[in-house]
Design an enzyme around this catalytic site. Structure first.
Site, PDB file in Angstrom:
ATOM      1  N   ALA A  38      -1.653  42.599  -6.304  1.00 18.75           N
ATOM      2  CA  ALA A  38      -2.158  43.206  -5.277  1.00 18.75           C
ATOM      3  C   ALA A  38      -2.848  44.496  -5.285  1.00 18.75           C
ATOM      4  O   ALA A  38      -3.265  44.865  -3.901  1.00 18.75           O
ATOM      5  CB  ALA A  38      -1.277  42.837  -3.777  1.00 18.75           C
ATOM      6  N   ALA A  39      -3.084  45.171  -6.256  1.00 19.68           N
ATOM      7  CA  ALA A  39      -3.766  46.470  -6.173  1.00 19.68           C
ATOM      8  C   ALA A  39      -5.489  46.351  -5.616  1.00 19.68           C
ATOM      9  O   ALA A  39      -6.027  46.973  -5.059  1.00 19.68           O
ATOM     10  CB  ALA A  39      -3.822  47.228  -7.450  1.00 19.68           C
ATOM     11  N   GLY A  40      -5.805  45.224  -6.238  1.00 27.23           N
ATOM     12  CA  GLY A  40      -7.102  44.868  -6.039  1.00 27.23           C
ATOM     13  C   GLY A  40      -7.352  44.404  -4.568  1.00 27.23           C
ATOM     14  O   GLY A  40      -8.351  44.747  -3.726  1.00 27.23           O
ATOM     15  N   ASP A  41      -6.311  43.920  -4.013  1.00 28.32           N
ATOM     16  CA  ASP A  41      -6.301  43.481  -2.625  1.00 28.32           C
ATOM     17  C   ASP A  41      -6.225  44.652  -1.679  1.00 28.32           C
ATOM     18  O   ASP A  41      -6.750  44.888  -0.773  1.00 28.32           O
ATOM     19  CB  ASP A  41      -5.239  42.507  -2.307  1.00 28.32           C
ATOM     20  CG  ASP A  41      -5.152  41.212  -2.926  1.00 28.32           C
ATOM     21  OD1 ASP A  41      -6.356  40.944  -3.389  1.00 28.32           O
ATOM     22  OD2 ASP A  41      -4.139  40.826  -3.419  1.00 28.32           O
TER      23      ASP A  41
HETATM   24  O1  RIB Z   1      -3.923  39.378  -5.688  1.00 31.49           O
HETATM   25  C1  RIB Z   1      -2.665  39.210  -5.631  1.00 31.49           C
HETATM   26  C2  RIB Z   1      -1.928  37.647  -4.927  1.00 31.49           C
HETATM   27  O2  RIB Z   1      -2.879  36.720  -5.738  1.00 31.49           O
HETATM   28  C3  RIB Z   1      -0.520  37.407  -5.117  1.00 31.49           C
HETATM   29  O3  RIB Z   1      -0.095  38.013  -3.849  1.00 31.49           O
HETATM   30  C4  RIB Z   1      -0.778  35.822  -5.162  1.00 31.49           C
HETATM   31  O4  RIB Z   1      -0.159  35.304  -3.997  1.00 31.49           O
HETATM   32  C5  RIB Z   1      -2.116  35.497  -5.487  1.00 31.49           C
HETATM   33  O5  RIB Z   1      -2.564  34.991  -4.424  1.00 31.49           O
END
Ligand code: RIB
Length: 310
Positions: A250-253
């Protein structure tokens, strides 16, 4: 300024262990946890924790994971009135392995995320009074991404697309994107370039800009990110911060949610990316997808300690 995230919600089932097993290998000694995840929901929570006003459009199954995912988003201050509950399908689930080097492997069962239709997206976007920034990824049907991008344009909103998981996209979609934010692996898949150095990144970025993407930000993990602004032909490097990484999930998110907040608060692209880079650096120091995402005060403190002012 309102941010709308059109995307996925997953429950992440995470095993942390010294190394990621090879095919056919069984490894003992892991530690198990569940965390709310999904690229869309992660980006929505990241933006909300950093002060964004966020609505989520997506689908979950009529099951306990779905209820937990929606309740968690609401607790985080995200408007969930456009998260649709689907019968006869499971909520999205991601099986994640994280090793001692903070690297991960992720297998996703999309489930209800693939029930998100253009009709749902169109109806939801029409019901939202004001839309300034629309954020999307590729964990829902491609058709819904087109719809969201088109409606966003009609409404005068900026479109951010995180092309993850990566695939080659048609020019008519790329032309609707104001900010395309891939990582090294994703830009390589989209363009066919092997990314080994900045020249490769530059050539890959130029290819996407020539296809109609307005601006591009390539995230390079612990090497920072590079902004390519379509109207200037210039590239700007945003440095990464040195931190002790334990989990890069989730760093990119986090980067994308934070960048959306920066845009929604009318920061320059460079300042929005600097905010995003600081937020993402904090996120890798903690475990899990959504639990790792920082709040705005933490990010400002982190930046202040490093003499970074935006
Ligand atoms: O980017 C990370 C996410 O990718 C995770 O939380 C997982 O659910 C996938 O969708």
């Amino acid at each position: 300024m309102n941010i709308v995230v059109v995307g996925s919600l997953n429950m992440d089932l995470v095993v942390r262990l010294p190394k990621i097993p090879k095919p056919g290998e069984t490894l003992l000694g892991g530690v198990f946890n569940t965390y709310p995840g999904g690229k869309g929901a992660n980006q929505a929570v990241a933006a909300s924790r950093l002060g964004g006003h966020v609505s989520m459009i997506g689908c979950v199954g009529d099951d306990s994971f779905g209820r937990e995912l929606v309740a968690n988003l609401s607790t985080e201050g995200v408007d969930t009135s456009h998260v649709f509950v689907q019968p006869n399908v499971s909520s999205g689930v991601a099986l994640i392995q994280v090793d001692d080097q903070a690297q991960n492997s992720i297998a996703v069962a999309s489930g209800a995320n693939f029930r998100l239709s253009s009709e749902y997206v169109e109806k939801a976007m029409q019901a939202i009074e004001k839309i300034d920034v629309v954020v999307m990824q590729l964990e829902t049907p491609l058709e819904t991404i087109y719809t969201a991008a088109r409606v966003a344009h009609q409404r005068g909103a900026k479109v951010i697309l995180n092309p993850a998981p990566a695939q080659v996209l048609e020019n008519d979609l790329l032309q609707l994107v104001d900010y395309l934010i891939p990582n090294e692996y994703e830009i390589a898949t989209m363009t066919g370039f092997q990314i080994q150095n900045i020249t490769d990144t530059d050539q890959a970025a130029q290819q996407l800009l020539s296809k109609g993407v307005k601006n591009l930000i390539v995230t390079l993990g612990n090497k920072g990110s590079v902004i390519f602004e379509g109207n200037t032909n210039n590239s700007v490097d945003i440095p990464a911060w040195k931190v002790q990484a334990v989990d890069t999930t989730a760093a990119g998110d986090c980067f994308i949610g934070a960048f959306a907040v920066g845009l929604s608060k009318e920061k320059s692209v460079k300042d929005a990316a600097a905010l995003a880079s600081a937020a993402a650096a904090i996120s890798v120091t903690r475990l899990g997808a959504q639990p790792s995402l920082p709040k705005i005060d933490e990010v400002y403190q982190f930046m202040k300690e490093r003499n970074l002012h935006i």
